[in-house]
Write an enzyme that holds these catalytic residues in place. Structure first.
Site, PDB file in Angstrom:
ATOM      1  N   HIS A   5       0.850  -1.191   0.000  1.00 21.38           N
ATOM      2  CA  HIS A   5       0.000   0.000   0.000  1.00 21.38           C
ATOM      3  C   HIS A   5       0.890   1.247   0.000  1.00 21.38           C
ATOM      4  O   HIS A   5       2.023   1.211   0.499  1.00 21.38           O
ATOM      5  CB  HIS A   5      -0.895  -0.042   1.246  1.00 21.38           C
ATOM      6  CG  HIS A   5      -1.896   1.067   1.319  1.00 21.38           C
ATOM      7  ND1 HIS A   5      -1.579   2.310   1.827  1.00 21.38           N
ATOM      8  CD2 HIS A   5      -3.206   1.122   0.973  1.00 21.38           C
ATOM      9  CE1 HIS A   5      -2.652   3.078   1.778  1.00 21.38           C
ATOM     10  NE2 HIS A   5      -3.645   2.397   1.260  1.00 21.38           N
ATOM     11  N   PRO A   6       0.431   2.382  -0.514  1.00 25.95           N
ATOM     12  CA  PRO A   6       1.289   3.558  -0.606  1.00 25.95           C
ATOM     13  C   PRO A   6       1.904   4.049   0.703  1.00 25.95           C
ATOM     14  O   PRO A   6       2.985   4.653   0.679  1.00 25.95           O
ATOM     15  CB  PRO A   6       0.364   4.621  -1.212  1.00 25.95           C
ATOM     16  CG  PRO A   6      -0.574   3.842  -2.056  1.00 25.95           C
ATOM     17  CD  PRO A   6      -0.822   2.570  -1.295  1.00 25.95           C
ATOM     18  N   VAL A   7       1.264   3.813   1.853  1.00 28.93           N
ATOM     19  CA  VAL A   7       1.887   4.279   3.099  1.00 28.93           C
ATOM     20  C   VAL A   7       2.903   3.284   3.644  1.00 28.93           C
ATOM     21  O   VAL A   7       3.590   3.584   4.621  1.00 28.93           O
ATOM     22  CB  VAL A   7       0.847   4.580   4.196  1.00 28.93           C
ATOM     23  CG1 VAL A   7      -0.097   5.678   3.769  1.00 28.93           C
ATOM     24  CG2 VAL A   7       0.087   3.329   4.617  1.00 28.93           C
ATOM     25  N   LYS A   8       3.022   2.107   3.020  1.00 26.73           N
ATOM     26  CA  LYS A   8       3.986   1.115   3.481  1.00 26.73           C
ATOM     27  C   LYS A   8       5.399   1.490   3.010  1.00 26.73           C
ATOM     28  O   LYS A   8       5.619   2.510   2.364  1.00 26.73           O
ATOM     29  CB  LYS A   8       3.585  -0.277   3.004  1.00 26.73           C
ATOM     30  CG  LYS A   8       2.222  -0.752   3.518  1.00 26.73           C
ATOM     31  CD  LYS A   8       2.171  -0.829   5.026  1.00 26.73           C
ATOM     32  CE  LYS A   8       0.991  -1.648   5.539  1.00 26.73           C
ATOM     33  NZ  LYS A   8      -0.325  -1.218   5.090  1.00 26.73           N
ATOM     34  N   ILE A   9       6.344   0.614   3.299  1.00 29.10           N
ATOM     35  CA  ILE A   9       7.757   0.956   3.108  1.00 29.10           C
ATOM     36  C   ILE A   9       8.135   1.008   1.637  1.00 29.10           C
ATOM     37  O   ILE A   9       8.871   1.884   1.203  1.00 29.10           O
ATOM     38  CB  ILE A   9       8.623  -0.022   3.910  1.00 29.10           C
ATOM     39  CG1 ILE A   9       8.306   0.170   5.401  1.00 29.10           C
ATOM     40  CG2 ILE A   9      10.111   0.197   3.648  1.00 29.10           C
ATOM     41  CD1 ILE A   9       8.805  -0.907   6.304  1.00 29.10           C
TER      42      ILE A   9
END
Length: 399
Positions: A185-189
Site C-alpha cells: 500500500h502507498p503508506v507502506k515501506i
C-alpha cells in the site's frame, strides 16, 4: 500538513511503469515473475506470489492451508481488521491473543496460556497469524516452538515489516512460518500502488497459492501430479486436445487476485531502494527517541532479537502526567499541521466483531495501549526539519 506516511516515487519508478505501459503486456507478462523472484531473493525464501493486496494474500494463504468451517484462526487484536477477516472469508472462527505491553505484538506468554487452555478443551487453532506491528517482528522462534507442540500453522502478517530483520535474517525468509504476507500500500515501506505478496518455502503451498490467485486455473504444463488411484479419464483425451495451447483447467474454486505488470514493475523498481528507505526510517526513529526523551510519552521499545523496518512510530501518552486527553492532543496536532494517526482500534471492539460475541475488557493490554497511542509522521523522505516541527508542536501541546 506533514502526513504520517507518504510514498517515495522516483524518476526510475516512473520510467519502469512507463516501459510496461509501452509494451504488449499490462498484466500476466514477465514483470510479475521478475518482481516475485527479486523479492524472494531479497528475503531468502524459496517462493513469492504477488497478488492484488495483502488482504488477498492472507485470504488465499488461509485457503491454501485448508482453513474452513469448524476451524479457528487466532491473531492479534492490535492490527487492521484484515488479519482477522481472512478467517471469516473461509467460514472459520476467529479469536485473539492479547499483546505484549512492550512490543505491542502478540504476547508469547498469553499465546502459551491460551493454547494450554484450548488443548484441554479440544479447541486448538488451525492457524495463528502473528502481526509484526509497526515493522518489528514478533518472537517467531518461540511461536514456532508452540506451533510444533500444539500443531497449528503460522501465517506471518508482515504487512508492516518488509525490510525488517529477526535474528539476523530478513522478515520473509519464512524460517519460522508457513507463509509470510507483505503489503505494498502507498503508506507502506515500498509500494506498488495497491498490492501484496505471500512468501513461502513450501513448494506445494507456493503452487496452490499461485493458482488460487488466478481463478484456480492451471495450464496443462502446470497440472499437478494426480494421486495414486485417481480417475484417469483425462488421459483418455486425445493428446492434441489435452495439450493444445488454448487449454486451461480449473482445478479449484479460486479468485482473481493477480497483480498487474504495471504494479510489478513499480514494485521491482522500489525494491532496489528498500534498504535505503529502511535505513532512513531507522535514522528518524532513533532521532525521535532522542528528541522525545524528556516529554511525558513512551517511545517504542525494541526487542533485542529484532531490527524493525519502522513502518510506524507510535508513542504512548503518559496521561497521568498531562492534563489533556488523547483526543485533545490528537486534535491539537492536526490543527498544527501534523498528520498524526492512531494504529489500531482493537479489532474485537469493532461493531461487526461485537456481534460475534467479543466485548470490551477481553484483551486488556490491547485496549490499554489503544487509549494512549498516537502515530507520529514517519516516511523515508521526511526531513530533519519536518521532524523537528512535529516534536516542537508536540512539546508545545503537552506543556
Amino acid at each position: 500538513m506533514i502526513p504520517y506516511g507518504r510514498q517515495d516515487i522516483s524518476a526510475e519508478d516512473i520510467d519502469a511503469v512507463t516501459e510496461v505501459l509501452r509494451s504488449d503486456w499490462l498484466t500476466q507478462g514477465q514483470a510479475g515473475p521478475r518482481f516475485e523472484q527479486a523479492m524472494a531473493a531479497y528475503c531468502g525464501s524459496r517462493s513469492a506470489i504477488a497478488v492484488s493486496n495483502a488482504t488477498a494474500a492472507l485470504h488465499i494463504a488461509c485457503i491454501a492451508l485448508d482453513l474452513g468451517p469448524g476451524d479457528a484462526l487466532w491473531t492479534s487484536p492490535n492490527t487492521f481488521v484484515a488479519s482477522a477477516n481472512c478467517a471469516l472469508y473461509c467460514g472459520a472462527d476467529v479469536d485473539f491473543v492479547d499483546i505484549d505491553p512492550r512490543t505491542y505484538n502478540m504476547s508469547v506468554s498469553a499465546l502459551a496460556e491460551k493454547l494450554e487452555a484450548a488443548a484441554s478443551q479440544g479447541r486448538l487453532p488451525k492457524i495463528v497469524v502473528p502481526v509484526h506491528f509497526a515493522g518489528q517482528s514478533c518472537e517467531m522462534r518461540e511461536i514456532r516452538a508452540l506451533a510444533d507442540r500444539y500443531g497449528f500453522r503460522i501465517v506471518e502478517d508482515a504487512s508492516h515489516a518488509v525490510g525488517g530483520e529477526y535474528l539476523g535474517r530478513k522478515v520473509g525468509s519464512c524460517d519460522y512460518g508457513d507463509a509470510t504476507i507483505f503489503s505494498f500500500h502507498p503508506v507502506k515501506i515500498i509500494t506498488t500502488g495497491e498490492g501484496g505478496m505471500a512468501l513461502t518455502n513450501d513448494p506445494k503451498l507456493a503452487e496452490r497459492l499461485s493458482y488460487l490467485r488466478t481463478h484456480g486455473i492451471i495450464r496443462p504444463a502446470q497440472r499437478p501430479e494426480e494421486p495414486q488411484g485417481a480417475s484417469r479419464i483425462a488421459e483418455e483425451r486425445a493428446n492434441e486436445e489435452r495439450d493444445g495451447p488454448w487449454m486451461y483447467e480449473q482445478i479449484e474454486l479460486g479468485l482473481n487476485y493477480r497483480m498487474t505488470d504495471i504494479q510489478s514493475a513499480l514494485g521491482t523498481s522500489q525494491l532496489a531502494r528498500l534498504d535505503p528507505f529502511v535505513a532512513r526510517r531507522r535514522e528518524l526513529a532513533a532521532r525521535y527517541d532522542t528528541l522525545l526523551a524528556k516529554l511525558p510519552v513512551a517511545c517504542p521499545w525494541q526487542h533485542p532479537d529484532t531490527n524493525s523496518a519502522w513502518h510506524l512510530y507510535v508513542i504512548r501518552l503518559h496521561r497521568n502526567e498531562i492534563r489533556l486527553s488523547r483526543r485533545q492532543v490528537f486534535d491539537a496536532l492536526r490543527a498544527a499541521g501534523i498528520g498524526v494517526n492512531v494504529h489500531y482500534i482493537p479489532v474485537h471492539t469493532q461493531p461487526y466483531y461485537r456481534k460475534l460475541g467479543f466485548q470490551t475488557g477481553m484483551f486488556p493490554e490491547a485496549e490499554s495501549y489503544y487509549e494512549d497511542a498516537i502515530t507520529l509522521p514517519l516516511f523515508s523522505r521526511m526531513t530533519n526539519d519536518e521532524q523537528d516541527t512535529v516534536v516542537a508542536a508536540l512539546r508545545k501541546i503537552l506543556a
